[in-house]
Write a protein that holds these residues in place. Structure first.
Motif, PDB file in Angstrom:
ATOM      1  N   ALA A   1      -4.771 -34.789  15.528  1.00  0.00           N
ATOM      2  CA  ALA A   1      -3.787 -35.401  16.423  1.00  0.00           C
ATOM      3  C   ALA A   1      -2.388 -34.891  16.119  1.00  0.00           C
ATOM      4  CB  ALA A   1      -3.852 -36.918  16.292  1.00  0.00           C
ATOM      5  N   ASP A   2      -2.049 -34.791  14.831  1.00  0.00           N
ATOM      6  CA  ASP A   2      -0.719 -34.304  14.457  1.00  0.00           C
ATOM      7  C   ASP A   2      -0.517 -32.869  14.929  1.00  0.00           C
ATOM      8  OD1 ASP A   2      -0.161 -36.710  13.294  1.00  0.00           O
ATOM      9  OD2 ASP A   2      -0.487 -36.044  11.216  1.00  0.00           O
ATOM     10  N   GLY A   3      -1.565 -32.062  14.805  1.00  0.00           N
ATOM     11  CA  GLY A   3      -1.456 -30.670  15.243  1.00  0.00           C
ATOM     12  C   GLY A   3      -1.182 -30.563  16.737  1.00  0.00           C
ATOM     13  N   VAL A   4      -1.851 -31.398  17.547  1.00  0.00           N
ATOM     14  CA  VAL A   4      -1.636 -31.370  18.996  1.00  0.00           C
ATOM     15  C   VAL A   4      -0.215 -31.837  19.327  1.00  0.00           C
ATOM     16  CG1 VAL A   4      -2.369 -32.327  21.202  1.00  0.00           C
ATOM     17  CG2 VAL A   4      -4.079 -31.672  19.495  1.00  0.00           C
ATOM     18  N   TYR A   5       0.263 -32.880  18.640  1.00  0.00           N
ATOM     19  CA  TYR A   5       1.635 -33.338  18.851  1.00  0.00           C
ATOM     20  C   TYR A   5       2.623 -32.215  18.521  1.00  0.00           C
ATOM     21  CZ  TYR A   5       0.824 -38.326  19.714  1.00  0.00           C
ATOM     22  OH  TYR A   5       0.474 -39.521  20.280  1.00  0.00           O
ATOM     23  N   ASN A   6       2.425 -31.559  17.408  1.00  0.00           N
ATOM     24  CA  ASN A   6       3.332 -30.475  17.008  1.00  0.00           C
ATOM     25  C   ASN A   6       3.306 -29.329  18.023  1.00  0.00           C
ATOM     26  OD1 ASN A   6       4.057 -31.875  14.704  1.00  0.00           O
ATOM     27  ND2 ASN A   6       2.523 -30.858  13.409  1.00  0.00           N
ATOM     28  N   LEU A   7       2.118 -29.055  18.578  1.00  0.00           N
ATOM     29  CA  LEU A   7       1.997 -27.987  19.568  1.00  0.00           C
ATOM     30  C   LEU A   7       2.818 -28.324  20.818  1.00  0.00           C
ATOM     31  CD1 LEU A   7       0.614 -25.378  20.595  1.00  0.00           C
ATOM     32  CD2 LEU A   7      -1.265 -26.815  21.421  1.00  0.00           C
TER      33      LEU A   7
END
Length: 413
Positions: free
Chosen positions: A281-287
């Motif tokens: 989830a954090d990776g998608v937010y950062n993207l």
């Protein structure tokens, strides 16, 4: 007539008597042959009737698969005899199931064959009537079951331009104007001017040259030529779609996933997922937040079907699923963090170091150039007995705005 002649005795001319005797003998011989032929025909019908009424494996009768196959074999064997000139009124027809099975098996190979194959051609050279000609298996359906290949829809999202030359040149603004603050009585000085660059997108040629025999085009139980056209078009679509993601730019389009990581011109930023070999989830937010606001209005996600499966399981900090289901019938797409999601099977699957998710405004980021749609040269002269279908397509593609798209890189193990 014989009784009348015998009663007349010597009053009848001997020559007339001789002719009548010969005629009577001929009639008797033909009658005997006709009776023999009718008996043979009745025997064949009885045998066929017995086969058609034989119960099949599912307890069926005249309409089960074994009965239909036996009837097809009977008609095929009769056509063979007719083609060879051996089908007479008293010919016994004994269906050869093994020979018919070989014929059916050879038929598909014959469609695809590019070389003469005596065994296949011998099996297929059976007449459909006494005048000869080719036939197709009586059990072959006009419907063709087609294998489904998954592909990507970047063409529907990118900018597409049609050109009349061999390349498209797009001017690119690579900077901005200088500025300064000035007092009421101060003289201004020269400021810097933005610099221009250019992007060049060359078109590349793809081709396909399938072949089919003239007789197969004429006699197959379905539209072979239309089938070839459709298959070539579908293949070209999949090939170009793959090139738009992974093409090297050498004799093919340059792919979205082939550029080095970075934020400079000629580079695409790669945002790490944050967990080894997995989406987070954090990776998608950062993207999402790595993309400038200017591009987010038209931004969407691109990912493989199996990546969609993994993303569906992601939850935010409150335990709520990040994925919002859409309504396909109403034309409402599924969304992730409020952005539409498009499937692209040419995107890599989730694994260590893979660029598994793309996010951005693809109309701004990628341009496809069409020079020539699919053209067909139908050649039935240079490779007899085959007809050549030479298909060409000229297309190019490349990234033109590198800051309009971001890539999610799955962390290494």
């Amino acid at each position: 007539m014989r009784a009348e002649i015998d009663a007349a005795g010597k009053k009848v001319d001997p020559l007339v008597t001789q002719k009548i005797d010969a005629y009577a003998a001929s009639v008797e011989a033909k009658t005997a042959a006709l009776e023999s032929g009718l008996k043979a025909a009745n025997d064949n019908l009885d045998k066929l009737d017995a086969v058609l009424k034989r119960p099949g494996v599912n307890g069926g009768f005249a309409d089960d698969a074994s009965a239909k196959e036996a009837k097809a074999a009977f008609e095929w064997h009769k056509a063979m005899l007719a083609n060879d000139g051996k089908l007479l009124h008293d010919t016994k027809i004994e269906p050869d199931m093994a020979a018919y099975a070989e014929y059916v098996a050879a038929h598909s190979s014959y469609i695809r064959s590019r070389k003469d194959n005596p065994k296949i051609q011998a099996a297929l050279s059976t007449g459909s009537d006494p005048d000869g000609g080719y036939m197709v298996p009586t059990t072959r359906s006009a419907r063709v079951i087609t294998k489904v290949y998954e592909t990507s829809a970047l063409r529907a999202l990118a900018t597409v331009e049609t050109i009349s030359g061999k390349e498209l040149i797009i001017p690119r603004d690579e900077g901005e104007f200088g500025y300064g603050w000035i007092g009421e009585t101060e003289a201004p000085t020269e400021t810097t001017t933005s610099q221009f660059g250019e992007s060049k997108i060359a078109v590349h040629e793809m081709y396909a040259e399938p072949r089919a025999t003239q007789q197969m085009l004429e006699d197959a139980g379905f539209d072979v030529e239309g089938w070839i056209d459709r298959k070539v078009g579908e293949k070209f679509g999949r090939v170009e779609a793959t090139a738009f993601f992974t093409g090297t730019g050498i004799n093919k389009p340059r792919g979205l996933l082939t550029y080095a990581a970075g934020t400079s011109n000629g580079q695409i930023e790669q945002v790490v997922s944050g967990a080894a070999a997995a989406v987070t989830a954090d990776g998608v937010y950062n993207l999402v937040f790595s993309l400038k606001d200017y591009y987010t209005a038209n931004a969407r996600f691109l990912m493989k079907r199996t990546t969609v499966r993994d993303v569906l399981k992601l939850k935010d900090g409150d335990g709520q699923y990040m994925w919002q289901m859409g309504d396909i019938k109403a034309g409402v797409p599924a969304t992730l963090l409020g952005y539409a999601v498009a499937r692209a099977e040419d995107m890599p699957a989730v694994e260590a170091s893979a660029l598994a998710i793309a996010f951005g405004d693809f109309a701004a980021a990628y341009t496809i150039v069409d020079r020539l749609g699919i053209t067909l040269l139908r050649d039935n002269l240079t490779a007899k007995p085959y007809v050549k279908f030479y298909n060409r397509r000229r297309v190019g593609g490349d990234v033109v705005n590198f800051e309009a798209v971001k890539l999610q890189k799955i962390a290494a193990a």
